[in-house]
Design a protein around this motif. Sequence first.
Motif, PDB file in Angstrom:
ATOM      1  N   ILE A  63       0.874  -0.990   0.021  1.00 29.01           N
ATOM      2  CA  ILE A  63      -0.084   0.533   0.238  1.00 29.01           C
ATOM      3  C   ILE A  63       0.878   1.077   0.076  1.00 29.01           C
ATOM      4  CG2 ILE A  63      -1.731   1.490   1.411  1.00 29.01           C
ATOM      5  CD1 ILE A  63      -3.060  -1.805   2.684  1.00 29.01           C
ATOM      6  N   ILE A  64       0.518   2.084  -1.020  1.00 27.61           N
ATOM      7  CA  ILE A  64       1.014   3.590  -1.152  1.00 27.61           C
ATOM      8  C   ILE A  64       0.590   4.424  -0.587  1.00 27.61           C
ATOM      9  CG2 ILE A  64       2.957   4.501  -2.909  1.00 27.61           C
ATOM     10  CD1 ILE A  64       3.764   2.231  -3.914  1.00 27.61           C
ATOM     11  N   TYR A  65       0.584   5.059   0.766  1.00 24.22           N
ATOM     12  CA  TYR A  65      -0.362   5.791   0.878  1.00 24.22           C
ATOM     13  C   TYR A  65       0.494   7.593   1.381  1.00 24.22           C
ATOM     14  CZ  TYR A  65      -2.809   9.014   5.001  1.00 24.22           C
ATOM     15  OH  TYR A  65      -3.756  10.151   5.216  1.00 24.22           O
ATOM     16  N   ILE A  66      -0.312   7.859  -0.477  1.00 24.22           N
ATOM     17  CA  ILE A  66       0.170   9.144  -0.858  1.00 24.22           C
ATOM     18  C   ILE A  66      -0.601  10.257  -0.135  1.00 24.22           C
ATOM     19  CG2 ILE A  66       0.911   8.554  -2.354  1.00 24.22           C
ATOM     20  CD1 ILE A  66      -2.057   9.702  -3.958  1.00 24.22           C
ATOM     21  N   GLN A  67      -1.570  10.549   0.468  1.00 25.77           N
ATOM     22  CA  GLN A  67      -2.473  11.887   0.775  1.00 25.77           C
ATOM     23  C   GLN A  67      -1.284  12.442   1.680  1.00 25.77           C
ATOM     24  OE1 GLN A  67      -6.251  12.181   2.917  1.00 25.77           O
ATOM     25  NE2 GLN A  67      -6.492  13.151   0.998  1.00 25.77           N
ATOM     26  N   ASP A  68      -0.524  12.679   2.513  1.00 23.67           N
ATOM     27  CA  ASP A  68       0.065  13.467   3.054  1.00 23.67           C
ATOM     28  C   ASP A  68       1.041  14.415   2.505  1.00 23.67           C
ATOM     29  OD1 ASP A  68      -1.376  13.251   5.259  1.00 23.67           O
ATOM     30  OD2 ASP A  68      -0.325  12.067   5.692  1.00 23.67           O
ATOM     31  N   MET A  69       1.648  13.616   1.143  1.00 20.25           N
ATOM     32  CA  MET A  69       2.558  14.242   0.446  1.00 20.25           C
ATOM     33  C   MET A  69       3.196  15.908  -0.134  1.00 20.25           C
ATOM     34  SD  MET A  69       4.526  12.317  -2.858  1.00 20.25           S
ATOM     35  CE  MET A  69       4.237  10.603  -2.118  1.00 20.25           C
ATOM     36  N   ALA A  70       3.250  16.262   0.162  1.00 25.44           N
ATOM     37  CA  ALA A  70       3.599  17.660  -0.183  1.00 25.44           C
ATOM     38  C   ALA A  70       3.368  18.015  -1.481  1.00 25.44           C
ATOM     39  CB  ALA A  70       4.560  18.455   0.643  1.00 25.44           C
ATOM     40  N   GLU A  71       4.378  17.219  -2.180  1.00 26.63           N
ATOM     41  CA  GLU A  71       4.347  17.587  -3.652  1.00 26.63           C
ATOM     42  C   GLU A  71       2.972  17.676  -3.869  1.00 26.63           C
ATOM     43  OE1 GLU A  71       7.918  16.539  -5.754  1.00 26.63           O
ATOM     44  OE2 GLU A  71       7.962  15.560  -3.764  1.00 26.63           O
ATOM     45  N   LEU A  72       2.715  16.805  -3.886  1.00 24.63           N
ATOM     46  CA  LEU A  72       0.919  16.307  -4.538  1.00 24.63           C
ATOM     47  C   LEU A  72      -0.238  17.368  -3.941  1.00 24.63           C
ATOM     48  CD1 LEU A  72       1.198  12.564  -4.803  1.00 24.63           C
ATOM     49  CD2 LEU A  72       1.279  14.379  -6.286  1.00 24.63           C
ATOM     50  N   LYS A  73      -0.072  18.016  -2.981  1.00 25.72           N
ATOM     51  CA  LYS A  73      -1.149  18.953  -2.037  1.00 25.72           C
ATOM     52  C   LYS A  73      -1.382  20.272  -2.579  1.00 25.72           C
ATOM     53  CE  LYS A  73      -2.397  16.904   1.674  1.00 25.72           C
ATOM     54  NZ  LYS A  73      -4.077  16.817   1.960  1.00 25.72           N
ATOM     55  N   GLU A  74       0.111  20.618  -3.701  1.00 24.60           N
ATOM     56  CA  GLU A  74      -0.159  22.250  -4.456  1.00 24.60           C
ATOM     57  C   GLU A  74      -1.508  22.283  -5.209  1.00 24.60           C
ATOM     58  OE1 GLU A  74       2.689  23.553  -6.727  1.00 24.60           O
ATOM     59  OE2 GLU A  74       4.189  22.002  -5.566  1.00 24.60           O
ATOM     60  N   MET A  75      -2.073  23.587  -4.938  1.00 26.46           N
ATOM     61  CA  MET A  75      -2.773  24.296  -5.739  1.00 26.46           C
ATOM     62  C   MET A  75      -2.811  25.433  -6.439  1.00 26.46           C
ATOM     63  SD  MET A  75      -6.777  23.707  -4.644  1.00 26.46           S
ATOM     64  CE  MET A  75      -6.297  24.185  -2.619  1.00 26.46           C
ATOM     65  N   ARG A  76      -2.329  25.598  -8.062  1.00 26.69           N
ATOM     66  CA  ARG A  76      -2.128  26.344  -8.309  1.00 26.69           C
ATOM     67  C   ARG A  76      -2.784  26.973  -9.676  1.00 26.69           C
ATOM     68  NH1 ARG A  76       1.601  22.887  -9.897  1.00 26.69           N
ATOM     69  NH2 ARG A  76       2.683  22.406 -11.445  1.00 26.69           N
TER      70      ARG A  76
ATOM     71  N   GLU B 133      -1.530  27.823 -13.794  1.00 26.80           N
ATOM     72  CA  GLU B 133      -0.281  28.116 -14.579  1.00 26.80           C
ATOM     73  C   GLU B 133      -0.278  28.117 -15.119  1.00 26.80           C
ATOM     74  OE1 GLU B 133       3.238  25.236 -12.958  1.00 26.80           O
ATOM     75  OE2 GLU B 133       2.343  24.298 -14.483  1.00 26.80           O
ATOM     76  N   ASP B 134      -0.294  28.570 -16.779  1.00 23.83           N
ATOM     77  CA  ASP B 134      -0.001  28.551 -18.309  1.00 23.83           C
ATOM     78  C   ASP B 134      -1.332  28.249 -18.385  1.00 23.83           C
ATOM     79  OD1 ASP B 134       3.038  28.617 -18.392  1.00 23.83           O
ATOM     80  OD2 ASP B 134       2.801  26.614 -18.452  1.00 23.83           O
ATOM     81  N   GLY B 135      -1.767  28.637 -17.941  1.00 23.57           N
ATOM     82  CA  GLY B 135      -3.363  29.071 -18.550  1.00 23.57           C
ATOM     83  C   GLY B 135      -4.238  28.098 -18.172  1.00 23.57           C
ATOM     84  N   TYR B 136      -4.022  27.349 -16.861  1.00 22.56           N
ATOM     85  CA  TYR B 136      -4.700  26.245 -15.647  1.00 22.56           C
ATOM     86  C   TYR B 136      -4.640  26.370 -14.968  1.00 22.56           C
ATOM     87  CZ  TYR B 136      -4.206  23.529 -20.113  1.00 22.56           C
ATOM     88  OH  TYR B 136      -4.693  22.844 -21.044  1.00 22.56           O
ATOM     89  N   THR B 137      -5.886  25.586 -13.987  1.00 21.38           N
ATOM     90  CA  THR B 137      -5.588  25.640 -12.518  1.00 21.38           C
ATOM     91  C   THR B 137      -5.339  24.138 -12.503  1.00 21.38           C
ATOM     92  OG1 THR B 137      -7.564  26.774 -12.568  1.00 21.38           O
ATOM     93  CG2 THR B 137      -6.931  25.287  -9.903  1.00 21.38           C
ATOM     94  N   VAL B 138      -4.284  24.461 -11.981  1.00 23.82           N
ATOM     95  CA  VAL B 138      -3.306  22.771 -11.243  1.00 23.82           C
ATOM     96  C   VAL B 138      -3.749  22.304  -9.842  1.00 23.82           C
ATOM     97  CG1 VAL B 138      -1.258  21.723 -11.164  1.00 23.82           C
ATOM     98  CG2 VAL B 138      -1.837  23.082 -12.867  1.00 23.82           C
ATOM     99  N   ILE B 139      -4.358  20.980 -10.295  1.00 25.73           N
ATOM    100  CA  ILE B 139      -4.489  20.808  -8.700  1.00 25.73           C
ATOM    101  C   ILE B 139      -3.941  19.376  -8.059  1.00 25.73           C
ATOM    102  CG2 ILE B 139      -6.783  20.020  -6.868  1.00 25.73           C
ATOM    103  CD1 ILE B 139      -8.424  21.431  -9.455  1.00 25.73           C
ATOM    104  N   GLY B 140      -2.869  19.730  -7.747  1.00 24.55           N
ATOM    105  CA  GLY B 140      -2.216  18.479  -6.622  1.00 24.55           C
ATOM    106  C   GLY B 140      -3.345  16.902  -6.614  1.00 24.55           C
ATOM    107  N   SER B 141      -2.688  16.256  -6.495  1.00 26.58           N
ATOM    108  CA  SER B 141      -3.338  14.651  -6.950  1.00 26.58           C
ATOM    109  C   SER B 141      -3.844  14.647  -4.913  1.00 26.58           C
ATOM    110  CB  SER B 141      -2.989  13.233  -7.327  1.00 26.58           C
ATOM    111  OG  SER B 141      -1.499  13.344  -6.998  1.00 26.58           O
ATOM    112  N   ALA B 142      -3.187  14.690  -4.181  1.00 26.29           N
ATOM    113  CA  ALA B 142      -3.113  14.679  -3.045  1.00 26.29           C
ATOM    114  C   ALA B 142      -4.049  16.022  -2.229  1.00 26.29           C
ATOM    115  CB  ALA B 142      -2.632  14.761  -2.198  1.00 26.29           C
ATOM    116  N   VAL B 143      -4.910  16.327  -3.048  1.00 29.09           N
ATOM    117  CA  VAL B 143      -6.100  17.462  -2.308  1.00 29.09           C
ATOM    118  C   VAL B 143      -7.041  16.983  -2.392  1.00 29.09           C
ATOM    119  CG1 VAL B 143      -6.715  20.289  -3.155  1.00 29.09           C
ATOM    120  CG2 VAL B 143      -4.960  19.750  -3.755  1.00 29.09           C
ATOM    121  N   THR B 144      -7.734  17.743  -1.008  1.00 24.99           N
ATOM    122  CA  THR B 144      -8.945  17.236  -1.049  1.00 24.99           C
ATOM    123  C   THR B 144     -10.081  17.771  -1.524  1.00 24.99           C
ATOM    124  OG1 THR B 144      -9.555  18.131   1.162  1.00 24.99           O
ATOM    125  CG2 THR B 144      -8.040  15.658   1.097  1.00 24.99           C
TER     126      THR B 144
END
Lengths: 776, 281, 158
Positions: free
Chosen positions: B46-59, B61-72
């Motif tokens: 099992i790989i648990y990723i929810q707390d990974m800072a890199e995946l928690k970002e929302m920003r 960028e370049d005409g997109y709203t980017v939502i990291g995969s661990a964002v709830t």
Amino acid sequence: MKSGYQIVGKRVNRVDALAKALGKAKFTSDFKRQDMLIGKALFAKFPHAIIKGVDTAKAEQLEGVQAVLTAKDLPGRNGYGILVPDKPVIAEKKTKYEGDAVALVAAVSEEIAKKALGLIEVEYEVLPAYDDPRQAMKDDAIHIHEAHPAADKGNILTTVALDSGDVEKAFREADIIIENSYETPMVDHAYMETDVCMAEPDPLTGGLTLCSPQQAVYATKRCLAPVFGIPQNKIRTFCPIVGGGFGGKEDSVLDVSAMAGVLALKTKRPVYFELDREEVFRTTGKRHATYIKHRMAATKDGKITAVDVETILDKGAYTSMGGLNNPLMAVTQRTAMYAGGTYFIPNARARSHSVFTNHPYSCAFRGFGAPQAMFAVECQIDELAKALNMDPIELRLKNILRHGDRTIFGQVMKENRGLGLEECITKVKGRMDWDKSLDQGNGPVKKGKGIAVFMYGTGIPLLFEGASCYVNLELDGSVSVAVAATEMGQGIVTALTQTAAEALGVRYEDVNVTYSDTATAPDCGPTVGSRAAVVVGNAVLDGCNKLRERMLSVASKEFKKDPRDMDIKQGEVFIVGKPETTMPLAAIVSKAFITQVPLAAVGTWYPPQPSFRAEDGQGEPMHAYTFGVQAVEVEVDTETGELSVTRSVLACDVGKAINPSLVEGQMEGGAAMGIGWAILEEGFMNKGVMENASFHNFLIPTIKDLPELESIIVEHPNDLGPYGAKGIGEPPLIATAPAIRNAVCNALGISINTIPLTAVRILAAVKNQQAVGGGN
Amino acid sequence: MQFFTPHTLTNALDLLDQHREKTVIINGGTDIVEQISKGTVSPEAIIYIQDMAELKEMRQEDGYTVIGSAVTYKEMEQSALCRKYSALMDCLSSLGSPAIKNVGTPAGNIGTAAAAGDCNVALIALGAQVVLESKHGKRTIAIEDIFSGKGKTKINPDELIREIKLPLAHANTRSSFIKLARRKAQDIGKVLVAVSLTLEGDICREARIAAGAIGPAPLRLSSLEQLMVGNDIVAGLAKIKDVFPQEAKLRDSRFRVYKEQVVSVIVRRALEKAVGGEYYG
Amino acid sequence: MAKKIQFILNGNTVEVMVGETELLVDVLRDKFRLTGTKKACGTGDCGACTVLLNKEAVRSCIILAPMVDGKEVLTIEGLGDEKNVHPIQQAFVDAGAVQCGYCTPAMILTAKAVLDINHDPSDEEIKTALSGNLCRCTGYSKIFQAVKNAAKAMNLKR
């Protein structure tokens, strides 16, 4: 009416509320110990099948498995049931529903127990499964029970008959006849606490201790003694606080206790046996689904002259509380008894057939058949009102039972037992602004209002109806009351505490009422039938009154006054009119203790002997009846079929509210459960398999599905009830479904006679209406 | 059986590369934990990723709203970046209870390919792209193309959802989401529809219409979009009214007939809801 | 196999060996004997197992124990006791919001999560917050009232 009561009628906080709010109150599963074996059942893979063989060899060899049982390994009778022992602990020849256990396992851990179940091999010959009792009752249907100990004929378990007056003549002479068919669903109680039992052999007595959430500790041990082969006096059944019962835990406790018990006896070790939620859905009891044909005759000015009702009940696989022949007619009897609703109807015929299917056994469920019967009759009244172009309330007022009127089951209504229906109707009508029409707007959403009324007897109409308890005065002036009534959330322990405190004149805090345990308390009957606060309450009152008289007699010697001139309040004994003369009750008790005056009393109470004749269903089954009215407003989306209940007002004549807050709790909870039954809940059964056996898809109302639930308490005292009380546990949900159905009809102008009124059903009815060109 | 809580994406991708098919990635766990505890899924890792800072970002960028995969869901609901998308906000408000939103993620929903996944439907209408990453590289795929059947996706066993990219909403874009369910809270939708319309005056220049619970996976309803594009709103609505989308694949169930009856109603309502404030005031 | 995890439980740092797929609810109930957290469905549908994880309401029956490693868990036992009853607990008692009590601890914790961040919630916000917690006894009316009363009581204390 000014009562002058000190504690009765007051909104005191529940005795158990703080411990529950702190998370410290212990339910059965919270007593689980590490040394207990874990019991599990292998339930039937097919709801209707012949068992050709069961091979447990591999499971037995698994490390950590302590016992594997099949039907041949049982210590006693392989059958139990409240009315008749037709449900096997472990199925031997046949499975009759998904909840039949085929083998049992006890192991040192849940993981191993589950693994062992997977190693048991069962060979089945699958039989066609019956979902519809109307099919199962046909002559050529396969007999689900090859040889049932009590069934009338084939899959028909029993038929209850009720006859009064001359029905044929009434229908011949009627100005108008309303005839319709109604269907109500099989639903789960959905109590939050799943079923569980801890069974522990008692080496000292050779007996067995069973701890489970349940509604009747004495019935449980009586039903299971033959299964264990142990006399009743060596079985102790104990029931901590219960996480909801609603009728279901009168029966489901037998399932888990039987299985836990035989495993404990086999292994001679304590066994913990818990059903998970899916197992609760698939294996435990349900509300009887019903199919009702209802004919009603009336004069053109709206007097009902006759009803003729045939009800077919989906019994499921076993008898449970469904009903047998006289006198144990149970749910089946109630559907006949209440087939005429709350109305004076001089001519009546009702036939109720209880028919086996391959569904979970139908059992007691809040209302015990009355909600189904009243659903039909309250829809019929609205149909009659529509046909006569009369206001539904006006029509009801014209026909309701009043003092001196005879019910269709032959009981004469008496004001001294509390007949507050008219007051309930008047109050609800006012609160609802009934005569004001709703603003419909132009959109697809239509609004409607509906009303329904009910009556419901307090207690059980069986010869043994009555209760006993112990009351004991302690030397410090506090009071112990031992009862075997179940606290399942309704607040019975609180209500009995108030009753005892009032009767003895002590403070609320100075009374302790026990939880249900056969080791400490005598039989008070089951905690069912909306009876405990009244029937058990009267027993407590009796015990307290006996002790009060004794203490006043002791006090009279101290004060040199006639006992009739003395009183006890707030734990102080005093001469009436001279409050300065007080002496603490504790001092009087101590005096009694050293003068050989007994401090313990057995309290008992029995209502007038219930009667119900098997030939024609006539009698006086209960001593008093609770009445009530529910009115609702709904919004129906005619494009999607979505239904919202936007307002709910419920008035109940409860005789006397021992604790108005508890009474409101029952009323609000009942209305909510009624709304669930009316609009949301149904078991999706497919050839005996429940397709929605989880809270994912067996949906019960959330806070968002309910309007504010308004309650109006009406008090027409029952002269035989404690302080005038009548039962209130079950009644509040009885009128909910027909009120909602009537409101939906009011909104749409379409009669829908099957509940739940899901969007699927409503939209189908709307489309159907559009197809036949009716409506707009 | 091993449980990993990697702290860096590199670490997570290495683990994934090692264990591949035998791995379950847990994000919020709202669906998968139940299956693990029931035993219907039994991974070796099992790989648990929810707390990974890199995946928690929302920003942005370049005409997109980017939502990291661990964002709830809850984090999205509170984000000013997400608030610009009406369909997304509608969807989040009816999606489930707080306890689900506090840990559940749209990426997890994509991973399980839930046919009635509320957010999947909204994201299709909003033109979302999913960025997948493995030890061996990155690729981007349109969300409606990621689903390959009931509960199945085209995500490779060594890939992780890195982030979800939403094109920035055009000033003239209107979107909405409607969920039709049996119960008013915490229920799986029986029909879910999300729409996004880009308007020029009263003319619909672009349309994206998506639906859930009417096929094995969330669907884009191109056949309906065609009826809207190039038309003025009123004419488009008139055309689309009562049209049952040909992309739907209803399975036999208790709800089949009902769904046939209501899909077009919900599509029409979603369209009206999207443009409503502007057009019918 | 097993895994050692460390987390803050009701204010205290604890260490415990857990199975990789062991559920948080089972660890709380069986290993820490914190039985105020109830397991009523096991599928994340009823809300009776709600605890606060890093101050947010979550369902402990769909959380694996290793997922809380390094985090903070609050159960009902950590909220108040007889000598120090939390205002929400008191409000539930006083409003008659407790019946069978099986959903009560979870309801109270769910209410705490919302009232800690929203000091003046609207009726609708309260209902939304509680919409994932099933109660079969009360019809929610008195629970709703209790949470409203608790909000006021907590504001007075602030």
